[in-house]
Write a protein that holds these residues in place. Structure first.
Motif, PDB file in Angstrom:
ATOM      1  N   MET A 277       0.996  -1.024   0.011  1.00 50.33           N
ATOM      2  CA  MET A 277       0.033  -0.076   0.141  1.00 50.33           C
ATOM      3  C   MET A 277       0.721   1.178  -0.009  1.00 50.33           C
ATOM      4  N   PRO A 278       0.749   2.431  -0.941  1.00 46.41           N
ATOM      5  CA  PRO A 278       1.348   3.502  -0.925  1.00 46.41           C
ATOM      6  C   PRO A 278       1.158   4.381   0.345  1.00 46.41           C
ATOM      7  N   ASP A 279       2.374   4.948   0.602  1.00 47.39           N
ATOM      8  CA  ASP A 279       2.231   6.092   1.560  1.00 47.39           C
ATOM      9  C   ASP A 279       1.418   7.224   1.026  1.00 47.39           C
ATOM     10  N   SER A 280       0.787   7.969   2.057  1.00 47.29           N
ATOM     11  CA  SER A 280      -0.009   9.145   1.310  1.00 47.29           C
ATOM     12  C   SER A 280       0.103  10.200   2.338  1.00 47.29           C
ATOM     13  N   LEU A 281       0.670  11.410   2.047  1.00 47.77           N
ATOM     14  CA  LEU A 281       0.667  12.435   2.672  1.00 47.77           C
ATOM     15  C   LEU A 281      -0.734  13.188   3.179  1.00 47.77           C
ATOM     16  N   THR A 282      -1.635  13.005   2.082  1.00 45.12           N
ATOM     17  CA  THR A 282      -3.034  13.480   2.767  1.00 45.12           C
ATOM     18  C   THR A 282      -3.443  12.619   3.642  1.00 45.12           C
ATOM     19  N   LEU A 283      -3.341  11.579   3.696  1.00 45.55           N
ATOM     20  CA  LEU A 283      -3.777  10.625   4.820  1.00 45.55           C
ATOM     21  C   LEU A 283      -3.106  10.982   6.108  1.00 45.55           C
ATOM     22  N   ASP A 284      -1.818  11.126   6.020  1.00 45.92           N
ATOM     23  CA  ASP A 284      -0.887  11.717   7.062  1.00 45.92           C
ATOM     24  C   ASP A 284      -1.555  12.978   7.717  1.00 45.92           C
TER      25      ASP A 284
ATOM     26  N   HIS B 163      -4.638  12.303   9.663  1.00 42.62           N
ATOM     27  CA  HIS B 163      -4.609  11.970  10.898  1.00 42.62           C
ATOM     28  C   HIS B 163      -4.213  12.858  11.870  1.00 42.62           C
TER      29      HIS B 163
END
Length: 139
Positions: free
Chosen positions: A1-8, A11
Motif C-alpha cells: 500500500m502506498p504512503d499518503s501525505l494526505t492521509l498523514d 490523521h
C-alpha cells in the motif's frame, strides 16, 4: 500500500483537534469551573459569529441536522446558546450565542492564545501549511 501525505495530514489534523478540545475542556474546568465536553467545545468552535442555522452547522461539521439540534439544545440548557425559529425560512432554526456564550468563547480564545506561544517558532511554517491544506481539496 502506498504512503499518503494526505492521509498523514488527515490523521494529524484530527488528532490535533481531539487533543485541543480535551485540553481546552480540562483547562476550562480547572481554571473556571466550567464543565463542557470536548464534543460541546467542537460544536461551539464550528459556529460563526452572528446567526447560524442547524443545516449550515451540520454541513460544516459533517453531522446530521438532528445531531446538530441535540448538541445545540444541550448548550441552550447551559445558557450559552439561543435557538429560535427563522422567520424567513420556516423550516430552519437560528442558533446564536448568548452573552454568556460570547464570554465563554472569549475565555477559549484567550486560552488558545496562551498556547500559541508554543507554536511561535514555527508560526510562519504552520500558516503556510494551513493555507496549503485549505487549497489542496477545493469544495
Amino acid at each position: 500500500m502506498p504512503d499518503s501525505l494526505t492521509l498523514d495530514l488527515y490523521h494529524a489534523a484530527r488528532g490535533f483537534e481531539e487533543r485541543l478540545t480535551r485540553h481546552l475542556a480540562k483547562a476550562l474546568k480547572t481554571e473556571h469551573d466550567i464543565a463542557l465536553s470536548p464534543a460541546q467545545l467542537g460544536f461551539l468552535a464550528a459556529l460563526i459569529c452572528g446567526e447560524n442555522t442547524a443545516s449550515d452547522v451540520a454541513r460544516r461539521m459533517g453531522i446530521s441536522r438532528q445531531a446538530t439540534q441535540k448538541q445545540a439544545a444541550s448548550l441552550v440548557g447551559l445558557g450559552y446558546l439561543v435557538v429560535s425559529p427563522d422567520p424567513i425560512r420556516r423550516n430552519q432554526s437560528r442558533i446564536t450565542f448568548t452573552d454568556s456564550g460570547v464570554q465563554l468563547m472569549a475565555l477559549c480564545r484567550a486560552k488558545l492564545a496562551e498556547w500559541d506561544a508554543d507554536l511561535t517558532a514555527e508560526a510562519e511554517t504552520l500558516r503556510r501549511a494551513a493555507a496549503i491544506m485549505t487549497r489542496a481539496l477545493p469544495e
